[in-house]
Write an enzyme that holds these catalytic residues in place. Structure first.
Site, PDB file in Angstrom:
ATOM      1  N   SER A   1     -41.375  25.976 -51.185  1.00  0.00           N
ATOM      2  CA  SER A   1     -40.183  25.571 -50.883  1.00  0.00           C
ATOM      3  C   SER A   1     -39.503  25.022 -52.406  1.00  0.00           C
ATOM      4  CB  SER A   1     -40.179  24.505 -49.854  1.00  0.00           C
ATOM      5  OG  SER A   1     -39.015  24.155 -49.298  1.00  0.00           O
TER       6      SER A   1
ATOM      7  N   GLU B   1     -37.949  32.860 -42.293  1.00  0.00           N
ATOM      8  CA  GLU B   1     -37.498  31.580 -43.459  1.00  0.00           C
ATOM      9  C   GLU B   1     -36.367  30.700 -42.359  1.00  0.00           C
ATOM     10  OE1 GLU B   1     -39.297  30.384 -45.725  1.00  0.00           O
ATOM     11  OE2 GLU B   1     -40.039  32.085 -46.861  1.00  0.00           O
TER      12      GLU B   1
END
Length: 568
Positions: free
Chosen positions: A209, A326
């Protein structure tokens, strides 16, 4: 009697700690002589200061190397996480121990390294995610990777939110302090890891991330050019996103708003006043605006990533990928109008989805002058909305479409852009791409099957696995570690045998589909090509101020210059 029992228990605990300390090698470093502990088949050195406390007149400043301790340091507990504003639930609950004095790192060394290994070990340095707002190294213990694959794992803290990414629009508060913390930690690794039995010339940086985004920024940063050899970016890349420049006039009103919130003047005494504000008061503010910027020549991010990835990317083997869903990150972002339980039951209203999509486009492609503006014209915004939302009257379709937008715009397209850029003649890096697809029983089946979610792969790297999932854990850790050792990963099939991970190229577009049981048929081709085309061909061609040489092929650059027509 109770006192006697407590005394005996405390004495036994102390003796156990002393016995553990006796067998763990002391390590002489630039921070001082370190005394770690023995745990989980590793020697662990936790909470090592790599920088001076960024407090007082060092708040909002580039980090300074830690002073060497004149006495031996007992480093057997993690240091506190850096102060943070709020939590994102996919990283678990709030970290209870937080402090502005947080710039520490942790080293996990396979046990008996010094006596049994002739050659220095490969080193893996983990940079945690959390939207540059939350997270800490304590959430990601490195002992499983270190013990299983005989590598040294380093995890680190870096400043977050306003403390790590505020800028005054000039060198007074330079911005990117959190990135510079990472740079200083990598320098500490270069200077000291040999003392732990590690090889400073075989360092892999990896992160997820915001950690993965940091990795892609280090791939084009002159500050880290000699500090690592391999890189892994998981569900995070900054390649076609437009970052704000440090000299943007947008910073002035933001700084004035911050000053007003904490009672500071906006004159020449502003910085000194901000440095004296109580830390808890800063923590109570909204930190959502603070993230990496383009800080210009000599900085950590000297130019827009889209240009840098076309002109100055590192020649280093690179492994990167995404998880299948995601877009489930929308349930953990504290987005306005999004409640997970209600969304799964009722879907979401089109107006809510439209506002969130518009907000994210402003964040990905911000206007250079005024807050809450974008490089997109209103017509171009409408074009993107029409591309994703085909049935605005259908609340469940809106939910699915918003999740697809987030998946595509924030994660998949940026990762694909990086993979493509690395195939240009000027870079030609060995590149390995993956999609993590394994869904365990915790993911929803209604209103449609979801998962795995953003960060869904992390527990298979940093937590003990169940018996049924053990092969998956072993395979991921093995792939990451073989990449760290050789620059070319291999993964384990269901029989535990090594299988070659085929590299990505513009022709083959190979990627590995990571699932519970894998084999040679797990190698697939061309991950979501329609997403790649829309975000890496069409969108750059639409935006007048987008840097034009962003694509990985002449076709993409030509499309950019031709200003692709606004037709879905």
């Amino acid at each position: 009697m109770a006192f006697t029992i407590l005394f005996i228990a405390a004495t036994c605990s102390l003796m156990s700690a002393l016995r553990a300390t006796e067998v763990v090698p002391r390590v002489d470093t630039s921070s001082g002589i370190l005394i770690g502990k023995q745990s989980h088949s590793t020697w662990q050195y936790l909470g090592i200061p790599y920088a001076r406390p960024p407090i007082g007149n060092l708040r909002f400043r580039t980090p300074k190397p830690a002073f060497r301790s004149p006495v031996e340091l007992l480093v057997q507990e993690h240091g506190p996480a850096c102060t943070q504003h709020s939590s994102l639930s996919f990283y678990g609950p709030d970290l209870p121990r937080q402090s502005e004095d947080c710039l520490t790192l942790n080293v996990y060394v396979p046990q008996n390294t010094h006596s049994e290994v002739k050659e220095p070990l490969a080193v893996m340095v983990w940079i945690h995610g959390g939207a540059y707002l939350v997270g800490g190294s304590e959430q990601f213990p490195g002992h499983l990777i270190a013990a299983q694959e005989n590598v040294i794992v380093v995890t680190l803290n870096y400043r977050l939110g306003v403390w790590g990414f505020l800028t005054s629009g000039d060198s007074t508060i330079p911005g990117n302090m959190g990135l510079m913390d990472q740079v200083l930690a990598l320098r500490w690794v270069q200077d000291n890891i040999a003392s732990f039995g590690g090889n400073p010339h075989k360092v892999t940086i990896f992160g997820q991330s915001a950690g993965g985004m940091s990795i892609t920024l280090h791939m084009v940063s002159p500050k880290t050019r000699r500090l690592f050899q391999h890189a892994i970016a998981q569900s995070g890349a900054v390649t076609n996103q437009v970052l704000l420049e440090r000299n943007s006039p947008r910073w002035t009103p933001m700084l004035q708003q911050l000053a007003s919130s904490v009672g500071c003047p906006t004159d020449t005494n502003l910085v000194q006043c901000l440095q004296s504000v109580d830390n808890a008061r800063l923590a109570a503010l909204d930190n959502m605006f603070y993230e990496p910027i383009v800080d210009g020549p000599g900085g950590c991010v000297p130019m827009q990533p889209a240009l840098a990835w076309n002109t100055s990317v590192r020649h280093a083997p690179f492994l990167m990928g995404v998880v299948k869903d995601e877009g489930m990150a929308i349930f953990d972002m504290n987005l306005p109008g999004i409640d997970k339980e209600l969304a799964l039951r009722d879907g979401i209203d089109f107006n809510v989805a439209m506002k969130i999509t518009t907000m994210m486009l402003m964040k990905l492609y911000p206007g250079p002058d005024q807050p809450f503006t974008s490089l997109f014209t209103p017509e171009q915004m409408q074009f993107v909305l029409q591309y994703y939302y085909k049935h605005p009257e259908d609340s469940f379709d809106n939910l699915r479409s918003l999740m697809s937008f987030v998946r595509d715009a924030l994660f998949v397209s940026q990762t694909q852009q990086a993979a493509g850029s690395l195939q240009q003649p000027t870079s030609r890096n060995d590149t390995f791409l993956y999609q993590f697809v394994y869904r365990d029983a915790s993911y929803p089946e209604e209103p449609f099957p979801m998962g795995p979610s953003h960060a869904g792969e992390l527990k298979y790297m940093f937590e003990e696995c169940s018996t049924s999932e053990k092969n998956l854990c072993n395979s991921i850790i093995h792939a990451w570690a073989t990449f760290a050792k050789t620059g070319r990963p291999s993964f384990l099939n269901h029989d535990g045998d090594d299988v070659t991970w085929l590299p990505y190229s513009e022709e083959s577009k190979h990627f590995l589909k990571i699932d519970l049981n894998m084999g040679s048929d797990s190698m697939q081709q061309d991950l979501l090509p329609e997403v790649n085309h829309f975000w890496n061909d069409v969108i750059p061609g639409m935006i007048d101020k987008f840097p034009c040489d962003t694509g990985s092929t002449a076709r993409r650059r030509s499309a950019c210059r031709a200003r692709t027509k606004l037709t879905p």
